[in-house]
Write a protein that holds these residues in place. Structure first.
Motif, PDB file in Angstrom:
ATOM      1  N   TYR A  24       3.238  28.285  19.795  1.00 51.23           N
ATOM      2  CA  TYR A  24       3.912  28.194  18.533  1.00 51.23           C
ATOM      3  C   TYR A  24       3.215  26.974  17.806  1.00 51.23           C
ATOM      4  O   TYR A  24       3.028  25.901  18.497  1.00 51.23           O
ATOM      5  CB  TYR A  24       5.321  27.906  18.827  1.00 51.23           C
ATOM      6  CG  TYR A  24       6.096  28.783  19.514  1.00 51.23           C
ATOM      7  CD1 TYR A  24       6.718  29.712  18.888  1.00 51.23           C
ATOM      8  CD2 TYR A  24       6.094  28.807  20.799  1.00 51.23           C
ATOM      9  CE1 TYR A  24       7.202  30.854  19.649  1.00 51.23           C
ATOM     10  CE2 TYR A  24       6.683  29.943  21.629  1.00 51.23           C
ATOM     11  CZ  TYR A  24       7.604  31.010  20.997  1.00 51.23           C
ATOM     12  OH  TYR A  24       8.272  32.099  21.694  1.00 51.23           O
ATOM     13  N   SER A  26       3.098  24.259  14.174  1.00 51.52           N
ATOM     14  CA  SER A  26       3.884  23.803  12.925  1.00 51.52           C
ATOM     15  C   SER A  26       2.984  22.752  12.382  1.00 51.52           C
ATOM     16  O   SER A  26       2.223  21.947  12.516  1.00 51.52           O
ATOM     17  CB  SER A  26       5.085  23.021  13.514  1.00 51.52           C
ATOM     18  OG  SER A  26       5.769  22.264  12.546  1.00 51.52           O
ATOM     19  N   SER A  30       8.705  20.670  12.086  1.00 50.40           N
ATOM     20  CA  SER A  30      10.158  20.944  11.854  1.00 50.40           C
ATOM     21  C   SER A  30      10.183  22.348  12.434  1.00 50.40           C
ATOM     22  O   SER A  30      10.599  22.596  13.783  1.00 50.40           O
ATOM     23  CB  SER A  30      11.075  20.875  10.700  1.00 50.40           C
ATOM     24  OG  SER A  30      10.176  21.433   9.608  1.00 50.40           O
ATOM     25  N   THR A  31       9.748  23.292  11.696  1.00 53.39           N
ATOM     26  CA  THR A  31       9.815  24.791  12.027  1.00 53.39           C
ATOM     27  C   THR A  31       8.489  25.007  12.629  1.00 53.39           C
ATOM     28  O   THR A  31       7.387  24.959  12.117  1.00 53.39           O
ATOM     29  CB  THR A  31       9.935  25.537  10.686  1.00 53.39           C
ATOM     30  OG1 THR A  31      11.037  25.158   9.985  1.00 53.39           O
ATOM     31  CG2 THR A  31       9.987  27.224  10.918  1.00 53.39           C
ATOM     32  N   TYR A  32       8.526  25.930  13.861  1.00 62.40           N
ATOM     33  CA  TYR A  32       7.555  26.178  14.572  1.00 62.40           C
ATOM     34  C   TYR A  32       7.397  27.961  14.254  1.00 62.40           C
ATOM     35  O   TYR A  32       8.300  28.508  14.624  1.00 62.40           O
ATOM     36  CB  TYR A  32       7.512  26.162  16.137  1.00 62.40           C
ATOM     37  CG  TYR A  32       7.323  24.553  16.327  1.00 62.40           C
ATOM     38  CD1 TYR A  32       6.139  24.229  16.903  1.00 62.40           C
ATOM     39  CD2 TYR A  32       8.167  23.487  16.215  1.00 62.40           C
ATOM     40  CE1 TYR A  32       5.866  22.909  17.155  1.00 62.40           C
ATOM     41  CE2 TYR A  32       7.899  22.081  16.500  1.00 62.40           C
ATOM     42  CZ  TYR A  32       6.647  21.846  17.071  1.00 62.40           C
ATOM     43  OH  TYR A  32       6.478  20.587  17.343  1.00 62.40           O
ATOM     44  N   SER A  33       6.148  28.326  14.110  1.00 65.84           N
ATOM     45  CA  SER A  33       6.171  29.643  14.233  1.00 65.84           C
ATOM     46  C   SER A  33       5.346  30.323  15.204  1.00 65.84           C
ATOM     47  O   SER A  33       4.343  29.623  15.832  1.00 65.84           O
ATOM     48  CB  SER A  33       5.305  30.067  12.797  1.00 65.84           C
ATOM     49  OG  SER A  33       4.095  29.502  12.628  1.00 65.84           O
ATOM     50  N   TYR A  54      -1.763  20.067  13.189  1.00 66.63           N
ATOM     51  CA  TYR A  54      -0.697  20.886  13.517  1.00 66.63           C
ATOM     52  C   TYR A  54      -0.098  20.197  14.940  1.00 66.63           C
ATOM     53  O   TYR A  54      -0.542  19.371  15.580  1.00 66.63           O
ATOM     54  CB  TYR A  54      -1.447  22.165  14.022  1.00 66.63           C
ATOM     55  CG  TYR A  54      -2.203  22.808  12.878  1.00 66.63           C
ATOM     56  CD1 TYR A  54      -1.396  23.756  12.051  1.00 66.63           C
ATOM     57  CD2 TYR A  54      -3.452  22.591  12.412  1.00 66.63           C
ATOM     58  CE1 TYR A  54      -1.855  24.441  10.912  1.00 66.63           C
ATOM     59  CE2 TYR A  54      -3.798  23.304  11.270  1.00 66.63           C
ATOM     60  CZ  TYR A  54      -2.943  24.067  10.618  1.00 66.63           C
ATOM     61  OH  TYR A  54      -3.367  25.011   9.605  1.00 66.63           O
TER      62      TYR A  54
END
Length: 178
Positions: A24, A26, A30-33, A54
């Protein structure tokens, strides 16, 4: 234009019963994809942008389920002149300061939720002919990097003491952004 790095190779210690790892990433702290899966202990993120920082985390899928997320790991896609800095061999260059500023500012942007938050550096432009590399440049890079790493929840850096500008000080700072 020079070379631009747009990939990050992420590696981790393999688990004993893991079948698949999921990474994952980011860009905003905050938001991990979901970056992708791998059957081995490495993954190349080929979606990265040049001169960007990152955070990466990994989970392992095992017979009993999915592991918790790993600790965060930081990477930047800044290409450095003289990739291996060798003490008392590699001369300190203005490019080393400029590249580290790019990397530190990328980490600051990551820590600031993806919004640019550049540090106001002394001598904004460093050139060997006009402004030589000075100790204040090292102090500012350390300060800016330490604040960003703290915001990101990353461990603090350890630096060598001394007012003399040394290749090892640049190598330490690179470790903090790579």
């Amino acid at each position: 234009a020079g070379a631009r790095c747009t990939a990050v190779r992420v590696t981790w210690r393999a688990g004993t019963a893991a079948g698949v790892y999921t990474s994952y990433s980011s860009e905003k702290n905050s938001t991990y994809s979901n970056g992708g899966t791998s059957p081995t202990n490495n993954f190349t993120d080929s979606t990265a942008s040049a001169n960007t920082a990152y955070l990466y985390k990994v989970t392992a899928t095992m017979w009993g389920g999915v592991s918790p997320l790993s600790n965060k790991d930081l990477a930047t896609t800044v290409i450095f002149t003289d990739p291996a800095l060798i003490a008392q061999t590699t001369p300190v260059k203005a490019a080393h300061v400029t590249e580290l500023r790019t990397a530190v500012d990328a980490v600051r942007k990551l820590a600031n939720g993806g919004v640019a938050n550049n540090f106001n550096y002394t001598d904004p432009v460093i050139t060997a002919q006009v402004t030589p590399v000075q100790a204040i440049h090292i102090v500012e890079l350390r300060s800016a990097l330490d604040a960003a790493r703290s915001t990101l929840g990353l461990p603090p850096m350890s630096y060598s003491a001394g007012a003399t500008i040394l290749t090892v000080q640049f190598a330490e700072l690179r470790t903090g952004v790579q």
